[in-house]
Design a protein around this motif. Sequence first.
Motif, PDB file in Angstrom:
ATOM      1  N   LEU A  62       0.855  -1.365  -0.054  1.00  0.00           N
ATOM      2  CA  LEU A  62      -0.076  -0.184   0.053  1.00  0.00           C
ATOM      3  C   LEU A  62       0.903   1.422  -0.126  1.00  0.00           C
ATOM      4  O   LEU A  62       0.674   2.089  -0.868  1.00  0.00           O
ATOM      5  N   GLU A  63       1.785   1.304   0.973  1.00  0.00           N
ATOM      6  CA  GLU A  63       2.632   2.431   0.820  1.00  0.00           C
ATOM      7  C   GLU A  63       3.580   2.731  -0.524  1.00  0.00           C
ATOM      8  O   GLU A  63       4.027   3.828  -0.591  1.00  0.00           O
ATOM      9  N   ALA A  64       3.651   1.706  -1.094  1.00  0.00           N
ATOM     10  CA  ALA A  64       4.385   1.877  -2.322  1.00  0.00           C
ATOM     11  C   ALA A  64       3.728   2.168  -3.452  1.00  0.00           C
ATOM     12  O   ALA A  64       4.134   2.245  -4.569  1.00  0.00           O
ATOM     13  N   GLY A  65       2.393   2.361  -3.394  1.00  0.00           N
ATOM     14  CA  GLY A  65       1.558   2.713  -4.062  1.00  0.00           C
ATOM     15  C   GLY A  65       0.367   1.597  -4.709  1.00  0.00           C
ATOM     16  O   GLY A  65      -0.151   1.995  -5.831  1.00  0.00           O
ATOM     17  N   PHE A  66       0.508   0.475  -4.245  1.00  0.00           N
ATOM     18  CA  PHE A  66      -0.505  -0.599  -4.925  1.00  0.00           C
ATOM     19  C   PHE A  66      -1.875  -0.551  -4.101  1.00  0.00           C
ATOM     20  O   PHE A  66      -1.735  -0.953  -2.938  1.00  0.00           O
ATOM     21  N   PRO A  67      -2.845  -0.187  -4.887  1.00  0.00           N
ATOM     22  CA  PRO A  67      -3.975  -0.063  -4.147  1.00  0.00           C
ATOM     23  C   PRO A  67      -4.284  -1.541  -3.552  1.00  0.00           C
ATOM     24  O   PRO A  67      -3.940  -2.838  -4.077  1.00  0.00           O
ATOM     25  N   ALA A  68      -5.168  -1.564  -2.609  1.00  0.00           N
ATOM     26  CA  ALA A  68      -5.901  -2.920  -2.179  1.00  0.00           C
ATOM     27  C   ALA A  68      -7.295  -2.842  -2.316  1.00  0.00           C
ATOM     28  O   ALA A  68      -8.064  -1.919  -2.103  1.00  0.00           O
ATOM     29  N   ARG A  69      -7.740  -3.853  -2.900  1.00  0.00           N
ATOM     30  CA  ARG A  69      -9.439  -4.198  -3.088  1.00  0.00           C
ATOM     31  C   ARG A  69     -10.032  -5.105  -2.212  1.00  0.00           C
ATOM     32  O   ARG A  69      -9.450  -6.152  -2.464  1.00  0.00           O
ATOM     33  N   LEU A  70     -11.085  -4.793  -1.618  1.00  0.00           N
ATOM     34  CA  LEU A  70     -11.503  -5.696  -0.766  1.00  0.00           C
ATOM     35  C   LEU A  70     -12.989  -6.137  -1.296  1.00  0.00           C
ATOM     36  O   LEU A  70     -13.828  -5.329  -1.633  1.00  0.00           O
ATOM     37  N   ARG A  71     -13.219  -7.314  -1.739  1.00  0.00           N
ATOM     38  CA  ARG A  71     -14.568  -7.712  -2.310  1.00  0.00           C
ATOM     39  C   ARG A  71     -15.302  -8.566  -1.389  1.00  0.00           C
ATOM     40  O   ARG A  71     -15.112  -9.553  -0.915  1.00  0.00           O
ATOM     41  N   VAL A 156      -9.100  -9.918  -0.188  1.00  0.00           N
ATOM     42  CA  VAL A 156      -8.521  -8.781  -0.229  1.00  0.00           C
ATOM     43  C   VAL A 156      -7.329  -9.031  -0.958  1.00  0.00           C
ATOM     44  O   VAL A 156      -6.400 -10.038  -0.919  1.00  0.00           O
ATOM     45  N   ARG A 157      -7.028  -8.120  -1.908  1.00  0.00           N
ATOM     46  CA  ARG A 157      -5.968  -8.278  -2.990  1.00  0.00           C
ATOM     47  C   ARG A 157      -5.452  -6.926  -3.239  1.00  0.00           C
ATOM     48  O   ARG A 157      -6.096  -5.961  -3.344  1.00  0.00           O
ATOM     49  N   THR A 158      -4.066  -6.916  -3.173  1.00  0.00           N
ATOM     50  CA  THR A 158      -3.291  -5.667  -3.619  1.00  0.00           C
ATOM     51  C   THR A 158      -3.031  -5.800  -5.094  1.00  0.00           C
ATOM     52  O   THR A 158      -2.558  -6.776  -5.586  1.00  0.00           O
ATOM     53  N   LEU A 159      -3.490  -4.728  -5.857  1.00  0.00           N
ATOM     54  CA  LEU A 159      -3.561  -4.593  -7.416  1.00  0.00           C
ATOM     55  C   LEU A 159      -2.178  -4.382  -7.802  1.00  0.00           C
ATOM     56  O   LEU A 159      -1.272  -3.559  -7.266  1.00  0.00           O
ATOM     57  N   SER A 160      -1.870  -4.922  -8.945  1.00  0.00           N
ATOM     58  CA  SER A 160      -0.276  -4.515  -9.586  1.00  0.00           C
ATOM     59  C   SER A 160      -0.118  -3.380 -10.331  1.00  0.00           C
ATOM     60  O   SER A 160      -1.481  -2.925 -10.474  1.00  0.00           O
ATOM     61  N   VAL A 161       0.545  -3.231 -10.983  1.00  0.00           N
ATOM     62  CA  VAL A 161       0.862  -1.856 -11.859  1.00  0.00           C
ATOM     63  C   VAL A 161      -0.219  -2.039 -12.996  1.00  0.00           C
ATOM     64  O   VAL A 161      -0.756  -1.017 -13.325  1.00  0.00           O
ATOM     65  N   SER A 162      -0.280  -3.148 -13.268  1.00  0.00           N
ATOM     66  CA  SER A 162      -0.834  -3.546 -14.658  1.00  0.00           C
ATOM     67  C   SER A 162      -2.621  -3.173 -14.227  1.00  0.00           C
ATOM     68  O   SER A 162      -3.372  -3.020 -15.315  1.00  0.00           O
ATOM     69  N   ASP A 163      -2.921  -2.988 -13.279  1.00  0.00           N
ATOM     70  CA  ASP A 163      -4.360  -2.921 -12.569  1.00  0.00           C
ATOM     71  C   ASP A 163      -4.591  -1.493 -12.512  1.00  0.00           C
ATOM     72  O   ASP A 163      -5.825  -1.262 -12.215  1.00  0.00           O
ATOM     73  N   LEU A 164      -3.671  -0.493 -12.721  1.00  0.00           N
ATOM     74  CA  LEU A 164      -3.839   0.896 -12.439  1.00  0.00           C
ATOM     75  C   LEU A 164      -4.945   1.291 -13.264  1.00  0.00           C
ATOM     76  O   LEU A 164      -5.766   2.339 -12.780  1.00  0.00           O
ATOM     77  N   ASP A 165      -4.957   1.160 -14.585  1.00  0.00           N
ATOM     78  CA  ASP A 165      -6.153   1.419 -15.490  1.00  0.00           C
ATOM     79  C   ASP A 165      -7.484   0.942 -14.846  1.00  0.00           C
ATOM     80  O   ASP A 165      -8.417   1.723 -14.857  1.00  0.00           O
TER      81      ASP A 165
END
Length: 221
Positions: A62-71, A156-165
């Motif tokens: 999270l601190e590195a800028g990777f969002p976390a998504r909770l479903r 709970v999943r941290t999204l990768s750079v490819s998920d930024l879009d």
Amino acid sequence: MMRRAFLVAVLATAFGSPLAAPLAAQRPGLVIQLPAAARVTQDGPLVHARNVLTDARMRELLEAGFPARLRYRVELWSDERFTDELHRTAEWEVLVRWRGTDQRYEVSQRVGERVLSLGTFQHIDDAEAAVERPLRVPLAAPARNRRYYYQASLEVRTLSVSDLDEVNAWLRGELTPAMRGRGNPGTALTRGVRNLTTRLLGGERREYSARSSVFRPPRAD
């Protein structure tokens, strides 16, 4: 009608106070709290996550800028003699991301196509408190002579750079082809950089589940 009721429930609980009991010493997980026995045909359960962002690896990403998504997914089942029956379901998502431009964590919630802001926070602990606010899920049990229970799950999943879009579309409340894996996320060079970064940092995925006790709605007079 169901979605509208859910949005009302979200707005009613999103800015409420967190649970009074301290949660820091408890294990990560998902909690279901049944309504009062006399209210089970009017109110659904309270559901909330617990300590799901305290993991050191999750916070590092999270601190590195990777969002976390909770479903979240909550189901109302009837407890039958041979095969249990699924009656209704409710689903929603929460997104936590670090906004480097203003050095704050943003917490958003999506129900259907509606995105609601749960606030922006300077500290991760405050963002987690927003994530852990209990939500009253509008899945009241029918007034029938049956036994019921709730089943809930959380990914709970941290999204990768490819998920930024996808994150940007998520916040706009859009479902674009790129989100469904049919779009071109960028040039070959961009994809190569994203894939390399993803491999170096990696993604994290956690799953939690909970089940309520079995209950029977009171008989109508």
